[in-house]
Scaffold this active site. Structure first.
Site, PDB file in Angstrom:
ATOM      1  CB  THR A  49      -0.957   0.004   1.210  1.00 19.71           C
ATOM      2  OG1 THR A  49      -0.205  -0.203   2.407  1.00 19.71           O
ATOM      3  CG2 THR A  49      -1.989  -1.110   1.074  1.00 19.71           C
ATOM      4  CB  THR A  51       1.261   5.566   3.674  1.00 20.66           C
ATOM      5  OG1 THR A  51       0.402   6.558   3.104  1.00 20.66           O
ATOM      6  CG2 THR A  51       2.035   6.179   4.831  1.00 20.66           C
ATOM      7  CB  CYS A  52       2.807   0.426   3.932  1.00 18.31           C
ATOM      8  SG  CYS A  52       1.207   0.570   4.770  1.00 18.31           S
ATOM      9  CB  SER A  53       5.356   0.839  -0.524  1.00 22.12           C
ATOM     10  OG  SER A  53       4.694  -0.400  -0.402  1.00 22.12           O
ATOM     11  CG  LEU A  57       9.539  -1.544   4.777  1.00 21.61           C
ATOM     12  CD1 LEU A  57       9.868  -2.218   6.096  1.00 21.61           C
ATOM     13  CD2 LEU A  57       8.986  -2.556   3.777  1.00 21.61           C
TER      14      LEU A  57
END
Length: 246
Positions: A49, A51-53, A57
């Site tokens: 997704t 923001t996560c990528s 992270l």
């Protein structure tokens, strides 16, 4: 009033995670992850997704060395995804310094009181975004994103966690250097960056992918090396020496 309640001072949920390692099923327990260790956990809605990528992270991965220097044994990224998805995401992302754990059944997230229904997005049940510092299985500190619509990303980031652990800690500078094979000035610039303790990624100019035209578009320059530090355009090898001398 927020539906999410901090569990500071409590033990993490006792869960067995089903992971896939070297083409074999491996059970990873809560004790395996936390017993006798100081661990950062950050949990997010889903692998791949945006923001996560793009932010969550990569920044934890980038600051792993700084966290280690400040007493953190490991960094765990948790998501309600299966192990195949998490493994594929890890290979695709900057995640060499982070342990990706699949909370496939949502048991850990539910035990943390962080399991939320994202059926409106076709996600089903997922984890709310949060981070925490865990010492020997006991939660010392939690940063829970505000209970508002969407996917807020305000307090569970790596820099906030680093500031909590050590407000005086300095995140390492990061650089990007554009080079060409056999360029002596490029070699000299990389040596100077290393001596200065500045981590860098090297982008090689070639006929494939990144070309000289790309370099002109980014740096308005035709020669290499071209160097950026923390987003600031520095210039060539001589410009780098002047910058470092300051």
């Amino acid at each position: 009033m927020s539906r999410f309640i901090s569990k500071e001072g409590q033990k993490v949920p006792n869960v067995i995670f089903r992971t896939r390692q070297n083409n074999e099923w491996v059970n990873v327990s809560t004790d395996d992850l936390f017993k006798g260790k100081t661990v950062i956990v950050f949990s997010l809605p889903g692998a791949f997704t945006p923001t996560c990528s793009s932010a969550h992270l990569p920044r934890y991965n980038e600051l792993a060395g700084t966290f280690a220097a400040n007493g953190v044994d490991s960094i765990v990224c948790m998501s309600v995804n299966d192990t195949f998805v998490m493994n594929a995401w890890g290979e695709d992302q900057e995640a060499n310094n982070v342990t990706l754990i699949p909370d496939g059944n949502g048991e850990f997230s539910e035990g943390m009181g962080m399991l939320v229904d994202k059926s409106d997005l076709g996600f089903g049940m997922r984890s709310w975004r949060y981070s925490m510092l865990v010492k020997d299985g006991t939660i010392e500190k939690m940063f829970i994103e505000p209970d508002v619509a969407g996917d807020p990303f305000e307090v569970s980031d790596a820099d906030t966690m680093l500031k909590y652990i050590n407000s005086e800690a300095q995140a390492p500078k990061a650089a990007t250097i554009f080079t060409k094979p056999g360029c002596p000035f490029c070699a000299k610039a990389k040596e100077n960056l290393t001596k200065a303790g500045i981590h860098y990624e090297e982008i090689t100019i070639s006929n494939a992918d990144v070309t000289s035209r790309t370099l002109r578009a980014i740096a308005n320059a035709n020669t290499v090396p071209q160097i950026f530090i923390e987003g600031q355009y520095i210039g060539g090898s001589d410009d780098l020496e002047k910058f470092l001398a300051k």
